[in-house]
Design a protein around this motif. Structure first.
Motif, PDB file in Angstrom:
ATOM      1  N   LEU A   1      -5.393   8.343  58.554  1.00  0.00           N
ATOM      2  CA  LEU A   1      -4.202   7.497  58.451  1.00  0.00           C
ATOM      3  C   LEU A   1      -3.162   8.098  57.524  1.00  0.00           C
ATOM      4  N   HIS A   2      -3.556   9.098  56.727  1.00  0.00           N
ATOM      5  CA  HIS A   2      -2.633   9.721  55.776  1.00  0.00           C
ATOM      6  C   HIS A   2      -1.825  10.849  56.411  1.00  0.00           C
ATOM      7  N   GLY A   3      -2.254  11.363  57.577  1.00  0.00           N
ATOM      8  CA  GLY A   3      -1.591  12.521  58.148  1.00  0.00           C
ATOM      9  C   GLY A   3      -1.695  13.730  57.227  1.00  0.00           C
ATOM     10  N   THR A   4      -0.697  14.583  57.300  1.00  0.00           N
ATOM     11  CA  THR A   4      -0.646  15.729  56.397  1.00  0.00           C
ATOM     12  C   THR A   4      -0.448  15.271  54.957  1.00  0.00           C
ATOM     13  N   ALA A   5       0.366  14.244  54.769  1.00  0.00           N
ATOM     14  CA  ALA A   5       0.535  13.604  53.467  1.00  0.00           C
ATOM     15  C   ALA A   5       1.097  12.213  53.711  1.00  0.00           C
ATOM     16  N   LEU A   6       0.630  11.258  52.933  1.00  0.00           N
ATOM     17  CA  LEU A   6       1.150   9.895  52.962  1.00  0.00           C
ATOM     18  C   LEU A   6       2.055   9.723  51.757  1.00  0.00           C
ATOM     19  N   LEU A   7       3.314   9.397  52.000  1.00  0.00           N
ATOM     20  CA  LEU A   7       4.321   9.319  50.944  1.00  0.00           C
ATOM     21  C   LEU A   7       4.599   7.857  50.621  1.00  0.00           C
ATOM     22  N   LEU A   8       4.100   7.403  49.482  1.00  0.00           N
ATOM     23  CA  LEU A   8       4.336   6.028  49.052  1.00  0.00           C
ATOM     24  C   LEU A   8       5.726   5.897  48.457  1.00  0.00           C
ATOM     25  N   ARG A   9       6.362   4.756  48.712  1.00  0.00           N
ATOM     26  CA  ARG A   9       7.747   4.584  48.289  1.00  0.00           C
ATOM     27  C   ARG A   9       7.887   3.766  47.008  1.00  0.00           C
ATOM     28  N   GLY A  10       6.778   3.530  46.333  1.00  0.00           N
ATOM     29  CA  GLY A  10       6.847   2.767  45.105  1.00  0.00           C
ATOM     30  C   GLY A  10       6.731   3.642  43.872  1.00  0.00           C
ATOM     31  N   HIS A  11       5.954   3.164  42.908  1.00  0.00           N
ATOM     32  CA  HIS A  11       5.808   3.837  41.627  1.00  0.00           C
ATOM     33  C   HIS A  11       4.364   3.670  41.176  1.00  0.00           C
ATOM     34  N   PRO A  12       3.794   4.652  40.465  1.00  0.00           N
ATOM     35  CA  PRO A  12       2.396   4.519  40.034  1.00  0.00           C
ATOM     36  C   PRO A  12       2.097   3.229  39.276  1.00  0.00           C
ATOM     37  N   SER A  13       3.069   2.672  38.574  1.00  0.00           N
ATOM     38  CA  SER A  13       2.828   1.450  37.809  1.00  0.00           C
ATOM     39  C   SER A  13       2.526   0.255  38.705  1.00  0.00           C
ATOM     40  N   LEU A  14       2.790   0.358  39.997  1.00  0.00           N
ATOM     41  CA  LEU A  14       2.520  -0.739  40.919  1.00  0.00           C
ATOM     42  C   LEU A  14       1.133  -0.655  41.553  1.00  0.00           C
ATOM     43  N   GLU A  15       0.396   0.432  41.293  1.00  0.00           N
ATOM     44  CA  GLU A  15      -0.987   0.502  41.759  1.00  0.00           C
ATOM     45  C   GLU A  15      -1.893  -0.221  40.759  1.00  0.00           C
ATOM     46  N   TYR A  16      -3.063  -0.619  41.232  1.00  0.00           N
ATOM     47  CA  TYR A  16      -3.968  -1.358  40.352  1.00  0.00           C
ATOM     48  C   TYR A  16      -4.430  -0.447  39.213  1.00  0.00           C
ATOM     49  N   PRO A  17      -4.453  -0.943  37.975  1.00  0.00           N
ATOM     50  CA  PRO A  17      -4.792  -0.095  36.821  1.00  0.00           C
ATOM     51  C   PRO A  17      -6.154   0.574  36.975  1.00  0.00           C
ATOM     52  N   GLY A  18      -6.204   1.854  36.617  1.00  0.00           N
ATOM     53  CA  GLY A  18      -7.450   2.596  36.605  1.00  0.00           C
ATOM     54  C   GLY A  18      -7.873   3.163  37.934  1.00  0.00           C
ATOM     55  N   THR A  19      -7.057   3.003  38.972  1.00  0.00           N
ATOM     56  CA  THR A  19      -7.431   3.504  40.295  1.00  0.00           C
ATOM     57  C   THR A  19      -6.927   4.932  40.486  1.00  0.00           C
ATOM     58  N   VAL A  20      -7.573   5.640  41.402  1.00  0.00           N
ATOM     59  CA  VAL A  20      -7.185   6.997  41.763  1.00  0.00           C
ATOM     60  C   VAL A  20      -6.895   7.023  43.257  1.00  0.00           C
ATOM     61  N   LEU A  21      -5.712   7.500  43.619  1.00  0.00           N
ATOM     62  CA  LEU A  21      -5.326   7.583  45.019  1.00  0.00           C
ATOM     63  C   LEU A  21      -6.017   8.756  45.696  1.00  0.00           C
ATOM     64  N   PRO A  22      -6.215   8.687  47.003  1.00  0.00           N
ATOM     65  CA  PRO A  22      -6.741   9.854  47.735  1.00  0.00           C
ATOM     66  C   PRO A  22      -5.834  11.070  47.572  1.00  0.00           C
ATOM     67  N   ASP A  23      -6.402  12.245  47.840  1.00  0.00           N
ATOM     68  CA  ASP A  23      -5.725  13.505  47.537  1.00  0.00           C
ATOM     69  C   ASP A  23      -4.375  13.650  48.228  1.00  0.00           C
ATOM     70  N   ARG A  24      -4.261  13.199  49.459  1.00  0.00           N
ATOM     71  CA  ARG A  24      -3.036  13.448  50.217  1.00  0.00           C
ATOM     72  C   ARG A  24      -2.005  12.333  50.087  1.00  0.00           C
ATOM     73  N   VAL A  25      -2.201  11.443  49.154  1.00  0.00           N
ATOM     74  CA  VAL A  25      -1.268  10.340  48.936  1.00  0.00           C
ATOM     75  C   VAL A  25      -0.396  10.677  47.735  1.00  0.00           C
ATOM     76  N   ARG A  26       0.915  10.598  47.910  1.00  0.00           N
ATOM     77  CA  ARG A  26       1.856  10.970  46.851  1.00  0.00           C
ATOM     78  C   ARG A  26       2.925   9.880  46.705  1.00  0.00           C
ATOM     79  N   HIS A  27       3.307   9.606  45.477  1.00  0.00           N
ATOM     80  CA  HIS A  27       4.454   8.725  45.234  1.00  0.00           C
ATOM     81  C   HIS A  27       5.742   9.549  45.295  1.00  0.00           C
TER      82      HIS A  27
END
Length: 385
Positions: free
Chosen positions: A168-194
């Motif tokens: 579902l990430h394709g070559t890269a999944l580009l999130l349009r938010g900011h790291p502060s909006l992810e749940y504290p202490g979590t790690v995103l998958p490798d191909r997910v970028r803000h």
């Protein structure tokens, strides 16, 4: 490079792709837009050449309300359009599985424009995250099932890692938010970028002045209301009527997603249907939303606090993120909607924090960030095989 934008054609998915496409054109690349015929005027306004999906076997695809059953049409139209323009790269949106599979068939990199927050299983962390009715695990499982069904329909072999959300990430999944909006202490998958908001919308037309003048005639402070789909939830119109009848505020309600409008006579509610938000946001002091990406990001970029009333899909995840970040308040869940609205309006904390987070998002130069990732596709691909 020749780049084909093939997102869902609804504004919340199409506009971020256009923001990226315009930056790629500025850098000297060739960009085409594939979508439903109704999206042609938007692409023309953005100065990007347009290919109608219906003319390439894509009738019934590229609509968010049909994301579960429109995949086959997306595959056909994306394959045809990519071959027609000699595409080197595809750019699509979340839920547009047909474009992902067309990229696999054509052996092309596919970049996926995400929403504001990440919706599926984190790589790690988040074990204590409060879960709405649809948990991340269930959402991941159900989305992958729809994707796998489309793979089978298309004749592609089954995935080798059935428990992974990676396809579902394709070559890269580009999130349009900011790291502060992810749940504290979590790690995103490798191909997910803000990358940031990827904000773009058509220039307001002449009608904006007349509608803004109507707000001036009423003279009350403005709340901008932009609700998403109900997903079987309860309509908010009785609460909207209670909040904006005989009270200190007036509302601008965008009808594009606020279905079945039902304002009562005497309510201070202006109904609009516009392809843009910013002029109304500039007048508003508060944005009432169910927690979808487009109004949340637009409100933050305008420095406006949020009143949140989520239903399904991404709405509870993003609403919870906004409450954690202190930029929004749960609203329209109280027995006295007018009093809850007043309390949210008078609270300076969310207003100050929304302005600060909006400044951070605006400074990110998200189109440039996303374009950098796309331009590095030749570097990214070997690591994904």
């Amino acid at each position: 490079m020749n780049i084909l934008l093939c997102p869902l054609s609804d504004a919340g998915y199409l506009y971020p792709a256009i923001a990226l496409g315009r930056e790629l054109v500025r850098r000297g690349h060739t960009v085409h837009v594939l979508g439903r015929a109704a999206a042609a005027p938007v692409a023309a306004h953005a100065g990007l050449p347009f290919l109608a999906a219906e003319e390439r076997g894509g009738a019934g695809g590229f609509s968010v309300v049909r994301w579960r059953d429109g995949g086959a049409a997306q595959v056909e139209a994306t394959r045809e359009a990519a071959r027609e323009v000699g595409a080197d790269v595809l750019v699509t949106s979340v839920l547009c599985h047909g474009a992902l599979l067309a990229g696999e068939i054509l052996d092309l990199p596919v970049f996926v424009l995400g929403l504001t927050t990440y919706l599926w299983n984190y790589r790690s962390g988040g074990d204590d995250e409060p879960q709405p009715a649809t948990t991340r695990a269930v959402r991941t499982r159900d989305t992958l099932r729809i994707y796998d069904d489309l793979r089978a329909h298309t004749g592609l072999p089954a995935r080798r890692r059935p428990l992974s959300a990676d396809p579902l990430h394709g070559t890269a999944l580009l999130l349009r938010g900011h790291p502060s909006l992810e749940y504290p202490g979590t790690v995103l998958p490798d191909r997910v970028r803000h990358v940031g908001p990827l904000a773009w919308e058509p220039t307001p037309g002449r009608g904006a002045d007349a509608e803004l003048a109507r707000l001036d005639e009423v003279g009350k402070p403005v709340v901008y209301v932009h609700l998403g789909r109900f997903f079987g939830g309860r309509t908010q119109w009785p609460r909207l009527n209670a909040a904006f009848t005989g009270g200190p505020f007036q509302a601008v309600v965008e009808q594009g997603r606020s279905t079945n409008p039902d304002p009562v006579p005497g309510a201070d509610i202006l109904l609009v249907r516009k392809p843009w938000m910013r002029p109304f946001l500039d007048r508003a002091g508060l944005v009432l939303t169910s927690g979808t990406s487009a109004p949340v990001l637009a409100a933050l970029l305008a420095g406006k606090p949020l009143g949140l009333s989520p239903n399904g899909s991404e709405q509870p995840v993003l609403s919870a993120a906004c409450v954690r970040a202190g930029v929004g308040t749960p609203l329209l869940t109280d027995d006295d909607p007018a009093a809850a609205l007043r309390a949210a309006w008078d609270d300076p904390g969310p207003r100050d924090r929304a302005a600060r987070l909006g400044s951070v998002l605006a400074a990110a130069d998200s189109a440039a960030r996303a374009a950098d990732v796309v331009e590095r596709s030749g570097v990214l691909l070997p690591a994904l095989n």
